[in-house]
Design an enzyme around this catalytic site. Structure first.
Site: not given
Ligand code: CP
Ligand code: NVA
Length: 308
Positions: A107, A134, A137, A225, A266, A294
């Site tokens: 990530r 992502h 997700q 989101d 998400c 997930r």
């Molecule tokens: N939805 C998601 O990716 O959550 P986190 O940021 O907690 O991993």
């Molecule tokens: N759009 C959000 C998703 C988190 C899972 C971010 O990137 O912070």
């Protein structure tokens, strides 16, 4: 070797197989305590690196638990613990990690970090979120939709709010799984035009509808989101909130969707901002299944990456 970098870069037949596999894996584990290993230890003797340059609850825990249930071991690394960003190149990091581990999940911020990692790693690399996409997700979201309402093909999926990394992967999924997508976002927070163009070229019906009520009309699935993503500067928070307030998903908005429409997010959610608690905790919400999925979807992704 299969990297899982993005939904639009993955063969649709493979994506469909991963969803079927995830359903099978989930069913096989029903009711078991979370620490029980899967019947097939497909990651036995495998070491997986989970690298986080941003915070995470779901991605971190679901990958960690998933690997362990499949008989493998994990190493959770934060970007600041490593030499990443302290002068060592991503390419060199990828070469070194590949000598220690069998699979890398990362990530990160810039997509270029993920791509450089994948280019130089000699083990599969999984995208656990970048500023742009992502995909893990959205694999969980497709799985969640299908377990509630059957095939997602030709369904109407509506996105409300910021045109961010999550909707980017949702647009890619529209192309690969064959559903219609309507995006309702302010003019300045639209998804990247290139993502929309890609989907339209694939024959997807992509609607950009600034009026949220009109957008949601006849929806099978409503998705939103956070209004401020992890890579967005906090200084834009107030402006974003002002721009996005009209896109909040509340009961009145959900009433424009089909009566059996599902609601997804998400997570993490900001109750009272992009969605009301009443929708989150209401009968159309499948957010907890979505979060659970997930785990199952990513197991299928990891199996595919390792050819198992
Ligand atoms: N939805 C998601 O990716 O959550 P986190 O940021 O907690 O991993
Ligand atoms: N759009 C959000 C998703 C988190 C899972 C971010 O990137 O912070």
């Amino acid at each position: 070797m299969n990297h899982f970098l993005d939904i639009h870069k993955t063969d649709p037949a493979d994506l469909h197989r991963m969803i079927s596999e995830a359903k099978r894996i989930k069913t096989a584990r029903k009711g078991l305590p979370k620490g029980t290993p899967d019947a097939e230890a497909v990651l036995a003797n495998h070491m997986v690196a989970l690298i986080f340059e941003k915070p995470s609850t779901r991605t971190r825990v679901s990958f960690d638990v998933g690997v362990r249930q499949m008989g493998g071991q994990t190493m959770v690394l934060s970007g600041s613990d490593m030499q990443l960003g302290h002068g060592e190149t991503i390419a060199d990091t990828a070469r070194v990690l590949s000598r220690y581990v069998d699979l890398i999940m990362i990530r990160t911020f810039e997509e270029s970090t993920l791509l450089e990692m994948a280019e130089h790693a000699t083990v599969p690399v999984i995208n656990g979120l970048t500023n742009r996409t992502h995909p893990c997700q959205i694999m969980a979201d497709v799985l969640t939709y299908e377990e509630h309402h059957g095939s997602i093909r030709d369904k109407k999926v509506v996105w409300l709010g910021d045109g961010n990394n999550v909707v980017a992967s949702l647009i890619h999924a529209a192309g690969q799984f064959g559903f219609d997508i309507t995006i309702s976002a302010p003019e300045t927070l639209q998804p990247e035009a290139g993502f929309v163009a890609w989907a339209r070229e694939k024959g997807v019906n992509v609607e950009l509808e600034s009026n949220p009520q009109k957008a949601v009309e006849g929806a099978d699935l409503v998705v939103t989101d956070t209004w401020v993503s992890m890579h967005d500067s906090q200084t834009t928070k107030e402006r974003r909130h002002n721009q996005l307030r009209a896109y909040q998903v509340d009961d009145a908005l959900m009433a424009h969707a089909k009566p059996d429409a599902l609601f997804m997010h998400c997570l993490p959610a900001h109750r009272g901002e992009e969605v009301t608690s009443s929708v989150m905790d209401g009968p159309q919400s499948v957010i907890w299944d979505e979060a659970e999925n997930r785990l199952h979807a990513q197991k299928a992704v990891m199996r595919w990456c390792l050819g198992k």
